[in-house]
Write a protein that holds these residues in place. Structure first.
Motif, PDB file in Angstrom:
ATOM      1  N   ALA A  81      63.046  15.726  60.056  1.00 41.28           N
ATOM      2  CA  ALA A  81      63.616  16.144  58.778  1.00 41.28           C
ATOM      3  C   ALA A  81      65.120  15.888  58.754  1.00 41.28           C
ATOM      4  O   ALA A  81      65.719  15.505  59.757  1.00 41.28           O
ATOM      5  CB  ALA A  81      63.325  17.619  58.534  1.00 41.28           C
ATOM      6  N   LEU A  82      65.744  16.099  57.636  1.00 41.54           N
ATOM      7  CA  LEU A  82      67.182  15.910  57.493  1.00 41.54           C
ATOM      8  C   LEU A  82      67.946  16.814  58.457  1.00 41.54           C
ATOM      9  O   LEU A  82      67.484  17.899  58.821  1.00 41.54           O
ATOM     10  CB  LEU A  82      67.600  16.214  56.053  1.00 41.54           C
ATOM     11  CG  LEU A  82      67.037  15.287  54.962  1.00 41.54           C
ATOM     12  CD1 LEU A  82      67.428  15.795  53.590  1.00 41.54           C
ATOM     13  CD2 LEU A  82      67.533  13.866  55.181  1.00 41.54           C
ATOM     14  N   GLU A  83      69.155  16.366  58.820  1.00 38.47           N
ATOM     15  CA  GLU A  83      69.971  17.181  59.729  1.00 38.47           C
ATOM     16  C   GLU A  83      70.421  18.476  59.069  1.00 38.47           C
ATOM     17  O   GLU A  83      70.918  19.379  59.742  1.00 38.47           O
ATOM     18  CB  GLU A  83      71.184  16.374  60.206  1.00 38.47           C
ATOM     19  CG  GLU A  83      70.819  15.254  61.157  1.00 38.47           C
ATOM     20  CD  GLU A  83      72.045  14.620  61.791  1.00 38.47           C
ATOM     21  OE1 GLU A  83      73.172  15.076  61.467  1.00 38.47           O
ATOM     22  OE2 GLU A  83      71.882  13.700  62.606  1.00 38.47           O
ATOM     23  N   THR A  84      70.270  18.555  57.755  1.00 39.80           N
ATOM     24  CA  THR A  84      70.612  19.799  57.054  1.00 39.80           C
ATOM     25  C   THR A  84      69.497  20.835  57.153  1.00 39.80           C
ATOM     26  O   THR A  84      69.623  21.939  56.629  1.00 39.80           O
ATOM     27  CB  THR A  84      70.910  19.499  55.581  1.00 39.80           C
ATOM     28  OG1 THR A  84      69.800  18.782  55.011  1.00 39.80           O
ATOM     29  CG2 THR A  84      72.179  18.670  55.442  1.00 39.80           C
ATOM     30  N   ASP A  85      68.396  20.472  57.816  1.00 38.21           N
ATOM     31  CA  ASP A  85      67.296  21.409  58.027  1.00 38.21           C
ATOM     32  C   ASP A  85      67.824  22.621  58.793  1.00 38.21           C
ATOM     33  O   ASP A  85      68.461  22.470  59.848  1.00 38.21           O
ATOM     34  CB  ASP A  85      66.187  20.728  58.831  1.00 38.21           C
ATOM     35  CG  ASP A  85      64.954  21.606  58.973  1.00 38.21           C
ATOM     36  OD1 ASP A  85      63.903  21.228  58.446  1.00 38.21           O
ATOM     37  OD2 ASP A  85      65.061  22.655  59.643  1.00 38.21           O
ATOM     38  N   PRO A  86      67.594  23.843  58.289  1.00 34.41           N
ATOM     39  CA  PRO A  86      68.133  25.053  58.948  1.00 34.41           C
ATOM     40  C   PRO A  86      67.723  25.191  60.406  1.00 34.41           C
ATOM     41  O   PRO A  86      68.510  25.607  61.247  1.00 34.41           O
ATOM     42  CB  PRO A  86      67.584  26.196  58.089  1.00 34.41           C
ATOM     43  CG  PRO A  86      67.334  25.584  56.748  1.00 34.41           C
ATOM     44  CD  PRO A  86      66.893  24.175  57.030  1.00 34.41           C
ATOM     45  N   VAL A  87      66.469  24.839  60.723  1.00 36.03           N
ATOM     46  CA  VAL A  87      65.998  24.966  62.106  1.00 36.03           C
ATOM     47  C   VAL A  87      66.749  23.985  63.006  1.00 36.03           C
ATOM     48  O   VAL A  87      67.154  24.329  64.124  1.00 36.03           O
ATOM     49  CB  VAL A  87      64.477  24.737  62.196  1.00 36.03           C
ATOM     50  CG1 VAL A  87      64.020  24.806  63.651  1.00 36.03           C
ATOM     51  CG2 VAL A  87      63.733  25.767  61.360  1.00 36.03           C
ATOM     52  N   MET A  88      66.960  22.752  62.518  1.00 35.09           N
ATOM     53  CA  MET A  88      67.705  21.766  63.303  1.00 35.09           C
ATOM     54  C   MET A  88      69.152  22.219  63.524  1.00 35.09           C
ATOM     55  O   MET A  88      69.707  22.046  64.610  1.00 35.09           O
ATOM     56  CB  MET A  88      67.673  20.411  62.620  1.00 35.09           C
ATOM     57  CG  MET A  88      68.471  19.329  63.339  1.00 35.09           C
ATOM     58  SD  MET A  88      67.896  19.039  65.038  1.00 35.09           S
ATOM     59  CE  MET A  88      66.419  18.072  64.726  1.00 35.09           C
ATOM     60  N   ILE A  89      69.742  22.807  62.496  1.00 36.75           N
ATOM     61  CA  ILE A  89      71.116  23.305  62.629  1.00 36.75           C
ATOM     62  C   ILE A  89      71.193  24.385  63.704  1.00 36.75           C
ATOM     63  O   ILE A  89      72.097  24.399  64.548  1.00 36.75           O
ATOM     64  CB  ILE A  89      71.630  23.846  61.281  1.00 36.75           C
ATOM     65  CG1 ILE A  89      71.802  22.680  60.284  1.00 36.75           C
ATOM     66  CG2 ILE A  89      72.957  24.579  61.464  1.00 36.75           C
ATOM     67  CD1 ILE A  89      72.159  23.123  58.878  1.00 36.75           C
ATOM     68  N   LEU A  90      70.207  25.283  63.723  1.00 33.42           N
ATOM     69  CA  LEU A  90      70.167  26.334  64.740  1.00 33.42           C
ATOM     70  C   LEU A  90      69.957  25.735  66.132  1.00 33.42           C
ATOM     71  O   LEU A  90      70.588  26.163  67.106  1.00 33.42           O
ATOM     72  CB  LEU A  90      69.062  27.339  64.425  1.00 33.42           C
ATOM     73  CG  LEU A  90      69.329  28.307  63.265  1.00 33.42           C
ATOM     74  CD1 LEU A  90      68.097  29.143  62.980  1.00 33.42           C
ATOM     75  CD2 LEU A  90      70.524  29.206  63.583  1.00 33.42           C
ATOM     76  N   CYS A  91      69.087  24.740  66.222  1.00 33.06           N
ATOM     77  CA  CYS A  91      68.847  24.094  67.517  1.00 33.06           C
ATOM     78  C   CYS A  91      70.123  23.447  68.045  1.00 33.06           C
ATOM     79  O   CYS A  91      70.430  23.537  69.235  1.00 33.06           O
ATOM     80  CB  CYS A  91      67.745  23.042  67.389  1.00 33.06           C
ATOM     81  SG  CYS A  91      66.073  23.721  67.191  1.00 33.06           S
ATOM     82  N   GLN A  92      70.856  22.779  67.170  1.00 32.95           N
ATOM     83  CA  GLN A  92      72.105  22.152  67.582  1.00 32.95           C
ATOM     84  C   GLN A  92      73.126  23.200  68.028  1.00 32.95           C
ATOM     85  O   GLN A  92      73.851  22.995  69.007  1.00 32.95           O
ATOM     86  CB  GLN A  92      72.669  21.308  66.439  1.00 32.95           C
ATOM     87  CG  GLN A  92      71.848  20.066  66.129  1.00 32.95           C
ATOM     88  CD  GLN A  92      72.313  19.355  64.880  1.00 32.95           C
ATOM     89  OE1 GLN A  92      72.979  19.941  64.028  1.00 32.95           O
ATOM     90  NE2 GLN A  92      71.957  18.079  64.764  1.00 32.95           N
ATOM     91  N   ALA A  93      73.182  24.312  67.309  1.00 33.54           N
ATOM     92  CA  ALA A  93      74.113  25.384  67.681  1.00 33.54           C
ATOM     93  C   ALA A  93      73.752  25.967  69.049  1.00 33.54           C
ATOM     94  O   ALA A  93      74.630  26.190  69.897  1.00 33.54           O
ATOM     95  CB  ALA A  93      74.105  26.484  66.623  1.00 33.54           C
ATOM     96  N   PHE A  94      72.451  26.202  69.274  1.00 36.36           N
ATOM     97  CA  PHE A  94      72.010  26.737  70.567  1.00 36.36           C
ATOM     98  C   PHE A  94      72.303  25.738  71.688  1.00 36.36           C
ATOM     99  O   PHE A  94      72.714  26.130  72.791  1.00 36.36           O
ATOM    100  CB  PHE A  94      70.511  27.062  70.526  1.00 36.36           C
ATOM    101  CG  PHE A  94      70.147  28.220  69.654  1.00 36.36           C
ATOM    102  CD1 PHE A  94      71.044  29.260  69.441  1.00 36.36           C
ATOM    103  CD2 PHE A  94      68.907  28.271  69.019  1.00 36.36           C
ATOM    104  CE1 PHE A  94      70.717  30.330  68.622  1.00 36.36           C
ATOM    105  CE2 PHE A  94      68.576  29.339  68.215  1.00 36.36           C
ATOM    106  CZ  PHE A  94      69.485  30.364  67.999  1.00 36.36           C
TER     107      PHE A  94
END
Length: 281
Positions: free
Chosen positions: A43-56
């Motif tokens: 999905a797009l990098e703006t996907d909330p789950v992807m954003i959380l994964c990147q932060a973690f």
């Protein structure tokens, strides 16, 4: 001082943000699948789950880097600043005012090697280097069965040790808690030979005339940086260091052959004469 024969410490982990992110994304997929949710990781990098994964992944990277730093602080080869000061204190070694991490690390290593009542070379070298920050290097040796411990001191200034510096080193070595009863010391400057140099220099057609004097300055600065005990002054070294931008040819007029230094000696660089070799390619 590092040990080139040793592999990198296993405790120091190679860090990769992409690898951490991949692991966290896979974990997120499995957790979501367990509750019946299918998550498309493309999905797009703006996907909330992807954003959380990147932060973690970023926070995990920072944490592991901090663990690496803590491990380095306890290893002599990697410790620096106040961490190195505390590590050195364990061996009763204190940083001299203005001393670099590299020099302090060398003294700690020498102190470790020299922990013997017999007064080995490493112990006396550590004591000599602790006498003054002006001591760049020291050679310690004996000749035959003579109990005299000979000490050659290389200075950080011009290389040649002053009488005051030699006196400071001798006093440190003769301290009651250092000197073995049977030992006596002879402390001299490591520089016993001062070599004048003459170079014939050809300049490029567009090079300024001042470039010839730049050659002399470059050679002197390079020798001061590299000057070590046992280092020969070779014609090939002089030629290489004199070939600065704007110089097309260098011939070593003097000395006519390499000047060889004994292991406990250093060669001082005297006058540098630059002879006009004309201009050309």
């Amino acid at each position: 001082m590092t040990r080139p024969d040793l592999p990198p410490p296993a405790i120091l982990e190679e860090l990769s943000f992409e690898q951490l992110l991949s692991t966290i994304v896979a974990d997120a997929q499995a957790r979501l699948a367990a509750v019946g949710i299918t998550w498309d990781v493309g999905a797009l990098e703006t996907d909330p789950v992807m954003i959380l994964c990147q932060a973690f992944a970023y926070r995990e990277l920072v944490l592991r880097a901090r663990v690496n730093d803590a491990a380095r602080a306890n290893l002599l080869a990697f410790a620096g600043s106040s961490d190195l000061d505390h590590l050195a204190a364990f061996y009763d070694v204190a940083r001299l005012d203005g001393e670099t991490d590299e020099r302090l690390r060398d003294r700690v290593w020498l102190t470790i090697l020299g922990r013997s009542a017999g007064g080995p070379v490493e112990r006396y070298k550590a004591v000599a280097m602790a006498a003054s920050l002006q001591v760049r290097d020291v050679a310690i040796w004996r000749e035959g069965r003579d109990p005299t411990v000979r000490v050659a001191v290389l200075s950080t200034d011009t290389g040649e040790a002053s009488p005051e510096l030699l006196a400071s080193v001798l006093a440190a070595l003769e301290a009651p808690e250092v000197r073995v009863v049977s030992d006596r010391f002879e402390v001299v400057s490591a520089i016993q030979t001062v070599q004048d140099v003459a170079l014939t220099v050809r300049l490029a057609p567009d090079a300024p005339e001042s470039r010839r004097m730049d050659v002399a300055a470059a050679v002197r600065a390079a020798w001061h940086a590299e000057q070590l005990l046992g280092l020969d002054l070779t014609t090939s070294w002089l030629t290489a260091k004199a070939m600065i931008p704007g110089v097309t040819r260098v011939e070593v007029t003097w000395p006519t052959k390499d000047v060889v230094a004994l292991p406990h000696q250093a060669i001082g660089l005297g006058g540098i004469e630059i002879i006009d070799g004309g201009r050309g390619r």
